[in-house]
Design a protein around this motif. Structure first.
Motif, mmCIF file in Angstrom:
data_model
loop_
_atom_site.group_PDB
_atom_site.id
_atom_site.type_symbol
_atom_site.label_atom_id
_atom_site.label_comp_id
_atom_site.label_asym_id
_atom_site.label_seq_id
_atom_site.Cartn_x
_atom_site.Cartn_y
_atom_site.Cartn_z
ATOM 1 N N SER A 277 0.833 -1.212 0.000
ATOM 2 C CA SER A 277 0.000 0.000 0.000
ATOM 3 C C SER A 277 0.865 1.259 0.000
ATOM 4 O O SER A 277 0.561 2.232 -0.701
ATOM 5 N N TYR A 278 1.957 1.230 0.778
ATOM 6 C CA TYR A 278 2.858 2.383 0.821
ATOM 7 C C TYR A 278 3.507 2.609 -0.544
ATOM 8 O O TYR A 278 3.560 3.748 -1.041
ATOM 9 N N LEU A 279 3.994 1.539 -1.147
ATOM 10 C CA LEU A 279 4.670 1.666 -2.439
ATOM 11 C C LEU A 279 3.711 2.132 -3.524
ATOM 12 O O LEU A 279 4.074 2.962 -4.374
ATOM 13 N N GLU A 280 2.483 1.610 -3.517
ATOM 14 C CA GLU A 280 1.509 2.042 -4.513
ATOM 15 C C GLU A 280 1.070 3.484 -4.258
ATOM 16 O O GLU A 280 0.716 4.200 -5.200
ATOM 17 N N PHE A 281 1.093 3.914 -3.006
ATOM 18 C CA PHE A 281 0.790 5.316 -2.675
ATOM 19 C C PHE A 281 1.880 6.235 -3.221
ATOM 20 O O PHE A 281 1.590 7.278 -3.812
ATOM 21 N N VAL A 282 3.132 5.843 -3.028
ATOM 22 C CA VAL A 282 4.249 6.682 -3.451
ATOM 23 C C VAL A 282 4.407 6.691 -4.967
ATOM 24 O O VAL A 282 4.633 7.745 -5.577
ATOM 25 N N GLU A 283 4.262 5.531 -5.585
ATOM 26 C CA GLU A 283 4.545 5.414 -7.016
ATOM 27 C C GLU A 283 3.352 5.747 -7.899
ATOM 28 O O GLU A 283 3.495 5.868 -9.117
ATOM 29 N N GLY A 284 2.166 5.856 -7.322
ATOM 30 C CA GLY A 284 1.008 6.277 -8.096
ATOM 31 C C GLY A 284 0.207 5.132 -8.687
ATOM 32 O O GLY A 284 0.541 3.951 -8.513
ATOM 33 N N PRO A 285 -0.878 5.466 -9.416
ATOM 34 C CA PRO A 285 -1.784 4.446 -9.962
ATOM 35 C C PRO A 285 -1.114 3.416 -10.867
ATOM 36 O O PRO A 285 -1.577 2.283 -10.969
#
Length: 308
Positions: A277-285
Motif C-alpha cells: 500500500s505504501y509503495l503504490e501510494f508513493v509510485e502512483g496508480p
C-alpha cells in the motif's frame, strides 16, 4: 486539581514513550543474545530450555524484537524501494505457495467423505485401515471427525492466500469511491491498526492455549520467566489425545498449532500489505497490482476471478 491531572497525564505519556524507547533499544541486545545462545531455548533435551521457549514466545521481549525488526526493515525499504518490493514479493509468494498447497486439503476432505460413505453404507464396515507395510486402522467415527482438521487447514493456512487473490468478502460503501491514494491510506491504516493488533492478540491467546495442551505443569501468560524455570523441574510432555467421542478423532492439539500458524501468517501478510500500500501510494496508480501473482481461471473467466 486540573494542574495535577495535566501533570499526571503528561507524566504517564512521557513514561510510556520512555518505556517504548527502552524496549526497542533492548530488542537489539535480546535478538543478538538469542542468536548467539541458541542452546538456551532450542536445546529441548533441557527442560529449562523448553520453558524459556514457552515464555519468550509470548513475551514482551519477543514482541519488541519483531516490532524492531519491522521498523528497521521499513526504514531500509523506504530508502531502497526495490528492497521493499522484494519483501512484498517474498511475503506474498509465501502466502500464495502455502495457500495453494493446503488448498488441496479441500479435495482430500471430499474424497475421504466419499470413502466414509461407501465404507458405512456399501461395505458396512465399522473401521478403515490404510498404510504401506504398517497399517493405520481407526474407527469410522475417527475419520469422520478428522474431516474438521482439513477444514481448519484451509481456513488457517489459506486465509492470506485468499487475501492476496482478493477473495475475501468486502463491503465497499466508502472505499470504492476513494481516489487511488485515498485507498492506499485506508489500506495502510487498516494493516497497522486492525490486521497487526488482531494477529498479535490471537497469537498471545493461541500461544499459551497451545502449550497448555502439550506440557505439564501448564504454563500461564501471567507466569514470570523465573517461575516457569522453576516449573521445569516437574515438566513432562502431555500431548492432548482426548476426543469428543470414545472412538473419535483424538489429535485436537493440531488445531491449537494451526491457530498459532494462522496468527503468524496474518501478521506477516499485514506487513506485506502495508508495504504494498505504501509503495503504490508513493509510485502512483501505475504501480497498482505491481508484481501481484494472482491465479487465473482462464481466458473469458475474468468476471469470476476474485469472487470465490
Amino acid at each position: 486539581m486540573q494542574d495535577d491531572n495535566g501533570t499526571s497525564f503528561f507524566g504517564a505519556l512521557w513514561n510510556g514513550l520512555l518505556w517504548l524507547v527502552q524496549n526497542i533499544a533492548e530488542a537489539f541486545y535480546n535478538f543478538g543474545y538469542a542468536i548467539t545462545h541458541p542452546q538456551l531455548w532450542l536445546d529441548w533435551s533441557d527442560k529449562e530450555a523448553i520453558m524459556r521457549f514457552v515464555y519468550y514466545g509470548g513475551s514482551v521481549e519477543f514482541f519488541f524484537v519483531v516490532f524492531t525488526i519491522f521498523l528497521v526493515l521499513t526504514a531500509i525499504g523506504v530508502y531502497y524501494r526495490n528492497f521493499m518490493w522484494a519483501m512484498v514479493r517474498g511475503l506474498e509468494g509465501f502466502a500464495n505457495t502455502t495457500g495453494r498447497f493446503f488448498a488441496w486439503a479441500g479435495l482430500l476432505m471430499v474424497i475421504q467423505q466419499i470413502v466414509i460413505v461407501f465404507m458405512q453404507r456399501v461395505f458396512a464396515r465399522p473401521d478403515m485401515s490404510f498404510g504401506l507395510g504398517i497399517p493405520f486402522q481407526m474407527d469410522i467415527s475417527w475419520f469422520a471427525e478428522e474431516l474438521k482438521l482439513y477444514n481448519a487447514m484451509v481456513v488457517c493456512l489459506c486465509a492470506t492466500y485468499t487475501f492476496v487473490q482478493g477473495g475475501h468478502v468486502r463491503v465497499d460503501l466508502i472505499y470504492s469511491g476513494l481516489s487511488h491514494r485515498g485507498k492506499r491510506v485506508v489500506d495502510m491504516f487498516g494493516s497497522l491498526f486492525f490486521m497487526m493488533p488482531i494477529a498479535v492478540l490471537t497469537w498471545m491467546y493461541g500461544w499459551y492455549f497451545m502449550w497448555r495442551h502439550l506440557i505439564v505443569p501448564k504454563p500461564s501468560a501471567s507466569d514470570t520467566l523465573d517461575r516457569l524455570v522453576m516449573k521445569a523441574r516437574a515438566l513432562r510432555w502431555n500431548v492432548e489425545t482426548i476426543g469428543f467421542s470414545p472412538n473419535g478423532f483424538n489429535a485436537y492439539f493440531l488445531f491449537k498449532i494451526l491457530l498459532v500458524a494462522f496468527a503468524a501468517m496474518v501478521f506477516l501478510h499485514a506487513i506485506a500489505f502495508f508495504y504494498r500500500s505504501y509503495l503504490e501510494f508513493v509510485e502512483g496508480p501505475g504501480s497498482a497490482g505491481k508484481y501481484l501473482d494472482k491465479d487465473s481461471l482462464g481466458e473469458g473467466e475474468e468476471a469470476y476471478e476474485g469472487a470465490h
